[in-house]
Design a protein around this motif. Structure first.
Motif, PDB file in Angstrom:
ATOM      1  N   ASP A   1      18.930  12.795 -92.045  1.00  0.00           N
ATOM      2  CA  ASP A   1      19.311  12.254 -93.352  1.00  0.00           C
ATOM      3  C   ASP A   1      18.285  11.223 -93.838  1.00  0.00           C
ATOM      4  O   ASP A   1      17.927  11.191 -95.019  1.00  0.00           O
ATOM      5  N   ILE A   2      17.826  10.368 -92.901  1.00  0.00           N
ATOM      6  CA  ILE A   2      16.841   9.349 -93.271  1.00  0.00           C
ATOM      7  C   ILE A   2      15.539   9.997 -93.711  1.00  0.00           C
ATOM      8  O   ILE A   2      14.908   9.582 -94.692  1.00  0.00           O
ATOM      9  N   ARG A   3      15.118  11.042 -92.974  1.00  0.00           N
ATOM     10  CA  ARG A   3      13.872  11.736 -93.338  1.00  0.00           C
ATOM     11  C   ARG A   3      13.979  12.350 -94.735  1.00  0.00           C
ATOM     12  O   ARG A   3      13.046  12.266 -95.534  1.00  0.00           O
ATOM     13  N   ARG A   4      15.136  12.978 -95.002  1.00  0.00           N
ATOM     14  CA  ARG A   4      15.306  13.591 -96.323  1.00  0.00           C
ATOM     15  C   ARG A   4      15.274  12.524 -97.417  1.00  0.00           C
ATOM     16  O   ARG A   4      14.710  12.735 -98.490  1.00  0.00           O
ATOM     17  N   ALA A   5      15.882  11.362 -97.137  1.00  0.00           N
ATOM     18  CA  ALA A   5      15.904  10.294 -98.133  1.00  0.00           C
ATOM     19  C   ALA A   5      14.492   9.759 -98.383  1.00  0.00           C
ATOM     20  O   ALA A   5      14.088   9.530 -99.527  1.00  0.00           O
ATOM     21  N   LEU A   6      13.709   9.573 -97.302  1.00  0.00           N
ATOM     22  CA  LEU A   6      12.339   9.083 -97.464  1.00  0.00           C
ATOM     23  C   LEU A   6      11.479  10.070 -98.250  1.00  0.00           C
ATOM     24  O   LEU A   6      10.626   9.670 -99.046  1.00  0.00           O
ATOM     25  N   ALA A   7      11.735  11.367 -98.020  1.00  0.00           N
ATOM     26  CA  ALA A   7      10.925  12.391 -98.683  1.00  0.00           C
ATOM     27  C   ALA A   7      11.150  12.419-100.187  1.00  0.00           C
ATOM     28  O   ALA A   7      10.308  12.918-100.937  1.00  0.00           O
ATOM     29  N   THR A   8      12.291  11.886-100.633  1.00  0.00           N
ATOM     30  CA  THR A   8      12.585  11.924-102.075  1.00  0.00           C
ATOM     31  C   THR A   8      11.995  10.727-102.818  1.00  0.00           C
ATOM     32  O   THR A   8      12.017  10.696-104.049  1.00  0.00           O
ATOM     33  N   VAL A   9      11.492   9.721-102.088  1.00  0.00           N
ATOM     34  CA  VAL A   9      10.970   8.511-102.737  1.00  0.00           C
ATOM     35  C   VAL A   9       9.508   8.718-103.100  1.00  0.00           C
ATOM     36  O   VAL A   9       8.687   9.007-102.222  1.00  0.00           O
ATOM     37  N   PRO A  10       9.140   8.591-104.365  1.00  0.00           N
ATOM     38  CA  PRO A  10       7.737   8.749-104.760  1.00  0.00           C
ATOM     39  C   PRO A  10       6.842   7.714-104.074  1.00  0.00           C
ATOM     40  O   PRO A  10       7.253   6.578-103.813  1.00  0.00           O
ATOM     41  N   ILE A  11       5.576   8.123-103.791  1.00  0.00           N
ATOM     42  CA  ILE A  11       4.627   7.229-103.134  1.00  0.00           C
ATOM     43  C   ILE A  11       4.435   5.931-103.927  1.00  0.00           C
ATOM     44  O   ILE A  11       4.352   4.835-103.357  1.00  0.00           O
ATOM     45  N   ASP A  12       4.381   6.037-105.267  1.00  0.00           N
ATOM     46  CA  ASP A  12       4.185   4.850-106.097  1.00  0.00           C
ATOM     47  C   ASP A  12       5.297   3.830-105.898  1.00  0.00           C
ATOM     48  O   ASP A  12       5.061   2.619-105.895  1.00  0.00           O
ATOM     49  N   ARG A  13       6.526   4.322-105.719  1.00  0.00           N
ATOM     50  CA  ARG A  13       7.648   3.401-105.527  1.00  0.00           C
ATOM     51  C   ARG A  13       7.575   2.730-104.160  1.00  0.00           C
ATOM     52  O   ARG A  13       7.905   1.553-104.006  1.00  0.00           O
ATOM     53  N   LEU A  14       7.130   3.485-103.141  1.00  0.00           N
ATOM     54  CA  LEU A  14       6.947   2.876-101.822  1.00  0.00           C
ATOM     55  C   LEU A  14       5.872   1.797-101.871  1.00  0.00           C
ATOM     56  O   LEU A  14       6.009   0.722-101.280  1.00  0.00           O
ATOM     57  N   ARG A  15       4.789   2.093-102.614  1.00  0.00           N
ATOM     58  CA  ARG A  15       3.695   1.127-102.730  1.00  0.00           C
ATOM     59  C   ARG A  15       4.168  -0.107-103.509  1.00  0.00           C
ATOM     60  O   ARG A  15       3.869  -1.247-103.127  1.00  0.00           O
ATOM     61  N   ALA A  16       4.913   0.130-104.604  1.00  0.00           N
ATOM     62  CA  ALA A  16       5.387  -0.987-105.425  1.00  0.00           C
ATOM     63  C   ALA A  16       6.368  -1.867-104.652  1.00  0.00           C
ATOM     64  O   ALA A  16       6.420  -3.084-104.850  1.00  0.00           O
ATOM     65  N   ALA A  17       7.122  -1.257-103.766  1.00  0.00           N
ATOM     66  CA  ALA A  17       8.093  -2.028-102.981  1.00  0.00           C
ATOM     67  C   ALA A  17       7.451  -2.739-101.804  1.00  0.00           C
ATOM     68  O   ALA A  17       8.106  -3.523-101.102  1.00  0.00           O
ATOM     69  N   GLY A  18       6.182  -2.460-101.562  1.00  0.00           N
ATOM     70  CA  GLY A  18       5.477  -3.129-100.482  1.00  0.00           C
ATOM     71  C   GLY A  18       5.773  -2.581 -99.102  1.00  0.00           C
ATOM     72  O   GLY A  18       5.494  -3.252 -98.103  1.00  0.00           O
ATOM     73  N   VAL A  19       6.329  -1.369 -99.040  1.00  0.00           N
ATOM     74  CA  VAL A  19       6.670  -0.808 -97.725  1.00  0.00           C
ATOM     75  C   VAL A  19       5.729   0.309 -97.306  1.00  0.00           C
ATOM     76  O   VAL A  19       5.746   0.731 -96.144  1.00  0.00           O
TER      77      VAL A  19
END
Length: 269
Positions: A203-221
């Motif tokens: 479930d965690i993997r599926r959730a991570l896969a749906t998050v755009p790279i830009d949002r991960l970068r913007a969130a600092g993670v």
């Protein structure tokens, strides 16, 4: 044409039921069968003679007990047409086992086995009408102390409710001692915990896969995830930085446990 009557239990002592002891009576009561009074029996006899049914079953039933069994999913198939279908959901099955599972959580493996062994002994003692579960020796076969095909099914049903597991009808024949039963239940419950962890990880993997790279970068993670995924060994030169796609492939190749261990500063785990 003849009428054949299949009689249930009568409350009045007769030569037919004189051999039933208290344990037999208690087992029938738990099964939803109640004794007929002489008046009820004679009334059913008269009604059966007037019925076109060639082989009626004349038995007293405790419908409250049958409904309870239907709700728990343990009602015998022969009786399911007599009461409304029980609504047995995953939530209700889990609720039935919550007490035992809470006791098993956070204890050592040895304590876990002792709790499960006591659970088996208590359930078996209740089925046989023993005064104490201590009367069941861990390594003694259950069929040596009074278990038969009927009581075996009752014990299976009781343990199924307590643990939330779907157990085979041949349970005590496959695992004939309390100790063997304990080991089987332990392995089944441990397997269920592993399945739940794997399911959560998926479930965690599926959730991570749906998050755009830009949002991960913007969130600092993004940088944190990338740093966790780099296969760096202690005392070795740092691997040159790879492209974002390559780094994300590294993350995808690691399980949640690996990422957590790396976050805790133990990259070799």
């Amino acid at each position: 044409a003849a009428t054949s009557l299949a009689w249930g239990l009568w409350s009045q002592a007769t030569e037919m039921n004189a051999s039933l002891n208290n344990v037999d009576q208690q087992r029938m009561t738990r099964g939803g069968i109640i004794g007929l009074s002489s008046e009820e029996g004679l009334g059913l006899f008269d009604a059966a003679l007037q019925s076109p049914t060639p082989a009626p079953v004349l038995v007293g039933l405790d419908f409250a007990e049958l409904r309870s069994q239907a709700g728990a999913g343990t009602l015998p198939a022969l009786l399911r047409a007599l009461v409304p279908a029980g609504r047995r959901s995953a939530q209700s099955a889990t609720a039935n086992a919550d007490g035992l599972l809470q006791r098993l959580g956070g204890v050592s493996p040895g304590e876990r086995e002792q709790i499960l062994l006591e659970t088996v002994q208590q359930a078996a003692a209740a089925v046989l009408g023993f005064a104490s579960p201590d009367q069941l020796e861990p390594e003694r076969a259950l069929d040596e102390i009074g278990f038969d095909s009927l009581t075996a099914v009752e014990l299976r049903n009781s343990l199924s409710i307590l643990t939330g597991l779907r157990l085979p009808s041949t349970l005590i024949f496959d695992y004939p001692t309390p100790m063997a039963l304990m080991a089987y239940l332990r392995d089944e419950l441990d397997g269920g915990a592993v399945d739940e962890i794997e399911s959560n990880e998926a479930d965690i993997r599926r959730a991570l896969a749906t998050v755009p790279i830009d949002r991960l970068r913007a969130a600092g993670v993004l940088n944190v995830l990338l740093s966790l995924a780099r296969p760096e060994a202690a005392g070795q030169k740092t691997v040159p930085a790879a492209s974002v796609d390559e780094e994300l492939d590294l993350i995808d190749g690691m399980n949640i446990g690996d990422l957590v261990q790396r976050a805790l500063g133990n990259p070799q785990s």
